[in-house]
Design a protein around this motif. Structure first.
Motif, PDB file in Angstrom:
ATOM      1  N   GLY A 126      68.800 -30.443  11.239  1.00 53.54           N
ATOM      2  CA  GLY A 126      69.607 -29.869  10.348  1.00 53.54           C
ATOM      3  C   GLY A 126      71.506 -29.273  10.732  1.00 53.54           C
ATOM      4  N   SER A 127      71.640 -28.059  10.516  1.00 52.55           N
ATOM      5  CA  SER A 127      73.079 -27.699  11.128  1.00 52.55           C
ATOM      6  C   SER A 127      72.438 -26.437  11.774  1.00 52.55           C
ATOM      7  CB  SER A 127      74.016 -27.625  10.030  1.00 52.55           C
ATOM      8  OG  SER A 127      73.306 -26.780   9.362  1.00 52.55           O
ATOM      9  N   PRO A 128      72.878 -26.152  12.044  1.00 50.90           N
ATOM     10  CA  PRO A 128      72.798 -24.934  12.684  1.00 50.90           C
ATOM     11  C   PRO A 128      72.662 -23.556  11.816  1.00 50.90           C
ATOM     12  CG  PRO A 128      74.817 -26.007  14.135  1.00 50.90           C
ATOM     13  CD  PRO A 128      74.647 -26.334  12.982  1.00 50.90           C
ATOM     14  N   GLU A 129      72.692 -23.991  10.628  1.00 46.28           N
ATOM     15  CA  GLU A 129      72.509 -22.200  10.009  1.00 46.28           C
ATOM     16  C   GLU A 129      71.236 -22.593   9.038  1.00 46.28           C
ATOM     17  OE1 GLU A 129      75.705 -24.534   9.507  1.00 46.28           O
ATOM     18  OE2 GLU A 129      76.842 -23.176  11.032  1.00 46.28           O
ATOM     19  N   ASP A 130      70.727 -24.149   9.142  1.00 45.86           N
ATOM     20  CA  ASP A 130      69.180 -24.624   8.569  1.00 45.86           C
ATOM     21  C   ASP A 130      68.687 -23.946   9.605  1.00 45.86           C
ATOM     22  OD1 ASP A 130      70.415 -26.177   6.845  1.00 45.86           O
ATOM     23  OD2 ASP A 130      70.709 -27.718   7.452  1.00 45.86           O
ATOM     24  N   ARG A 131      68.507 -24.171  11.109  1.00 49.83           N
ATOM     25  CA  ARG A 131      67.568 -23.417  12.397  1.00 49.83           C
ATOM     26  C   ARG A 131      67.992 -21.847  11.951  1.00 49.83           C
ATOM     27  NH1 ARG A 131      69.644 -24.031  18.204  1.00 49.83           N
ATOM     28  NH2 ARG A 131      69.261 -21.700  18.570  1.00 49.83           N
ATOM     29  N   LYS A 132      68.834 -21.184  11.416  1.00 54.01           N
ATOM     30  CA  LYS A 132      68.631 -20.149  11.720  1.00 54.01           C
ATOM     31  C   LYS A 132      67.759 -19.754  10.738  1.00 54.01           C
ATOM     32  CE  LYS A 132      71.419 -15.835  12.214  1.00 54.01           C
ATOM     33  NZ  LYS A 132      72.671 -15.495  12.060  1.00 54.01           N
ATOM     34  N   LYS A 133      68.075 -19.820   9.718  1.00 51.07           N
ATOM     35  CA  LYS A 133      67.355 -19.858   8.192  1.00 51.07           C
ATOM     36  C   LYS A 133      66.251 -20.377   8.530  1.00 51.07           C
ATOM     37  CE  LYS A 133      67.239 -20.885   3.371  1.00 51.07           C
ATOM     38  NZ  LYS A 133      67.669 -21.897   2.348  1.00 51.07           N
ATOM     39  N   THR A 134      65.808 -20.973   8.939  1.00 53.18           N
ATOM     40  CA  THR A 134      64.529 -21.341   9.565  1.00 53.18           C
ATOM     41  C   THR A 134      63.700 -20.827  10.261  1.00 53.18           C
ATOM     42  OG1 THR A 134      64.307 -24.528   8.744  1.00 53.18           O
ATOM     43  CG2 THR A 134      62.771 -22.943   9.780  1.00 53.18           C
ATOM     44  N   GLN A 135      64.203 -20.617  10.968  1.00 56.46           N
ATOM     45  CA  GLN A 135      63.846 -19.104  11.899  1.00 56.46           C
ATOM     46  C   GLN A 135      63.381 -18.107  11.428  1.00 56.46           C
ATOM     47  OE1 GLN A 135      63.305 -19.297  16.020  1.00 56.46           O
ATOM     48  NE2 GLN A 135      61.860 -17.505  15.272  1.00 56.46           N
ATOM     49  N   GLU A 136      64.232 -17.454  10.617  1.00 53.76           N
ATOM     50  CA  GLU A 136      64.392 -16.420   9.931  1.00 53.76           C
ATOM     51  C   GLU A 136      62.982 -15.927   9.276  1.00 53.76           C
ATOM     52  OE1 GLU A 136      67.803 -16.083   8.155  1.00 53.76           O
ATOM     53  OE2 GLU A 136      68.800 -14.966  10.322  1.00 53.76           O
ATOM     54  N   ALA A 137      62.781 -17.141   8.364  1.00 59.50           N
ATOM     55  CA  ALA A 137      61.787 -17.630   7.194  1.00 59.50           C
ATOM     56  C   ALA A 137      60.138 -17.395   7.863  1.00 59.50           C
ATOM     57  CB  ALA A 137      62.309 -18.742   6.545  1.00 59.50           C
ATOM     58  N   LEU A 138      60.153 -18.059   8.836  1.00 58.49           N
ATOM     59  CA  LEU A 138      59.116 -18.432   9.686  1.00 58.49           C
ATOM     60  C   LEU A 138      58.512 -16.782   9.967  1.00 58.49           C
ATOM     61  CD1 LEU A 138      59.801 -21.566  11.155  1.00 58.49           C
ATOM     62  CD2 LEU A 138      57.928 -21.350   9.417  1.00 58.49           C
ATOM     63  N   SER A 139      59.952 -16.124  10.559  1.00 60.08           N
ATOM     64  CA  SER A 139      59.490 -14.602  11.237  1.00 60.08           C
ATOM     65  C   SER A 139      59.155 -14.179  10.333  1.00 60.08           C
ATOM     66  CB  SER A 139      60.579 -14.738  11.526  1.00 60.08           C
ATOM     67  OG  SER A 139      60.957 -14.912  12.824  1.00 60.08           O
ATOM     68  N   LEU A 140      59.306 -14.169   8.642  1.00 56.57           N
ATOM     69  CA  LEU A 140      58.415 -13.565   7.665  1.00 56.57           C
ATOM     70  C   LEU A 140      57.712 -13.704   7.425  1.00 56.57           C
ATOM     71  CD1 LEU A 140      61.992 -12.741   5.638  1.00 56.57           C
ATOM     72  CD2 LEU A 140      61.276 -11.152   7.271  1.00 56.57           C
ATOM     73  N   LEU A 141      57.335 -15.079   7.400  1.00 58.91           N
ATOM     74  CA  LEU A 141      56.075 -15.788   6.808  1.00 58.91           C
ATOM     75  C   LEU A 141      55.266 -16.101   7.982  1.00 58.91           C
ATOM     76  CD1 LEU A 141      57.537 -18.530   4.679  1.00 58.91           C
ATOM     77  CD2 LEU A 141      56.627 -16.800   3.718  1.00 58.91           C
ATOM     78  N   ARG A 142      54.695 -15.276   8.807  1.00 56.30           N
ATOM     79  CA  ARG A 142      54.320 -16.093  10.249  1.00 56.30           C
ATOM     80  C   ARG A 142      52.466 -14.795   9.161  1.00 56.30           C
ATOM     81  NH1 ARG A 142      53.195 -11.643  13.831  1.00 56.30           N
ATOM     82  NH2 ARG A 142      54.291 -10.118  13.446  1.00 56.30           N
ATOM     83  N   LYS A 143      52.964 -13.750   8.992  1.00 55.08           N
ATOM     84  CA  LYS A 143      51.798 -12.970   8.406  1.00 55.08           C
ATOM     85  C   LYS A 143      50.922 -13.523   7.385  1.00 55.08           C
ATOM     86  CE  LYS A 143      52.577  -8.420  10.454  1.00 55.08           C
ATOM     87  NZ  LYS A 143      53.064  -6.800   9.993  1.00 55.08           N
ATOM     88  N   GLU A 144      51.982 -14.136   6.602  1.00 54.16           N
ATOM     89  CA  GLU A 144      51.347 -15.172   5.320  1.00 54.16           C
ATOM     90  C   GLU A 144      50.342 -16.152   5.940  1.00 54.16           C
ATOM     91  OE1 GLU A 144      52.680 -17.810   1.417  1.00 54.16           O
ATOM     92  OE2 GLU A 144      53.954 -16.094   1.854  1.00 54.16           O
ATOM     93  N   ILE A 145      51.418 -16.975   6.717  1.00 56.79           N
ATOM     94  CA  ILE A 145      50.627 -18.390   7.339  1.00 56.79           C
ATOM     95  C   ILE A 145      49.699 -18.099   8.149  1.00 56.79           C
ATOM     96  CG2 ILE A 145      50.939 -19.991   8.899  1.00 56.79           C
ATOM     97  CD1 ILE A 145      53.775 -19.751   8.484  1.00 56.79           C
ATOM     98  N   GLY A 146      49.642 -16.402   9.170  1.00 50.70           N
ATOM     99  CA  GLY A 146      47.991 -16.208   9.076  1.00 50.70           C
ATOM    100  C   GLY A 146      47.128 -16.194   7.933  1.00 50.70           C
ATOM    101  N   ALA A 147      47.080 -15.147   7.319  1.00 48.43           N
ATOM    102  CA  ALA A 147      46.406 -15.132   5.963  1.00 48.43           C
ATOM    103  C   ALA A 147      45.854 -16.502   5.256  1.00 48.43           C
ATOM    104  CB  ALA A 147      46.657 -14.295   4.952  1.00 48.43           C
ATOM    105  N   GLN A 148      46.469 -17.147   5.275  1.00 46.37           N
ATOM    106  CA  GLN A 148      46.409 -18.312   4.982  1.00 46.37           C
ATOM    107  C   GLN A 148      45.388 -19.484   5.382  1.00 46.37           C
ATOM    108  OE1 GLN A 148      49.196 -21.146   2.531  1.00 46.37           O
ATOM    109  NE2 GLN A 148      50.314 -19.330   2.090  1.00 46.37           N
ATOM    110  N   LEU A 149      45.282 -19.376   6.491  1.00 47.95           N
ATOM    111  CA  LEU A 149      45.142 -20.443   7.993  1.00 47.95           C
ATOM    112  C   LEU A 149      42.829 -19.598   7.540  1.00 47.95           C
ATOM    113  CD1 LEU A 149      46.711 -20.801  10.134  1.00 47.95           C
ATOM    114  CD2 LEU A 149      46.552 -22.184   8.879  1.00 47.95           C
TER     115      LEU A 149
END
Length: 119
Positions: free
Chosen positions: A55-78
């Motif tokens: 995707g675009s550089p904006e998509d990359r930035k949005k994804t990076q931010e979302a992953l940073s916010l969701l990292r604890k949730e991902i750990g909890a689900q794992l």
């Protein structure tokens, strides 16, 4: 120990890809996201998760931010999905290898055309 780390890296890669695919259906990310690699520290306390975005550089930035916010949730689900004593702390880093490979491929195509035209 190295074999165990490699097996865990593969396991986390598969599981995180599954979770990301489900989260992407909600529109949490920009572009098409792929987890390309997971690298665990020797003490298994931390893991770098490498991702790429089609995707675009904006998509990359949005994804990076979302992953940073969701990292604890991902750990909890794992934690709920895997039966391990310790789930590492995850950090997400952009992997630009697919972009580099695409540029190299384009260069090879130009060289090949020049070689064909020179004959």
């Amino acid at each position: 120990m190295i074999d165990r780390i490699k097996r865990l890296e593969t396991l986390f890669l598969e599981e995180i890809n599954t979770l990301i695919t489900k989260m992407a259906a909600n529109g949490d990310f920009g572009g098409f996201v792929t987890i390309t690699a997971v690298r665990l520290t020797k003490d298994l306390a931390n893991a770098k998760v490498f991702f790429s975005v089609f995707g675009s550089p904006e998509d990359r930035k949005k994804t990076q931010e979302a992953l940073s916010l969701l990292r604890k949730e991902i750990g909890a689900q794992l934690r709920g999905r895997l039966h391990l004593k310790r789930i590492p702390s995850f950090s997400f880093e952009y992997d630009d290898t697919p972009e580099k490979a695409s540029r190299v491929e384009a260069i090879f195509q130009v060289i090949e055309k020049e070689h064909e035209n020179g004959k």
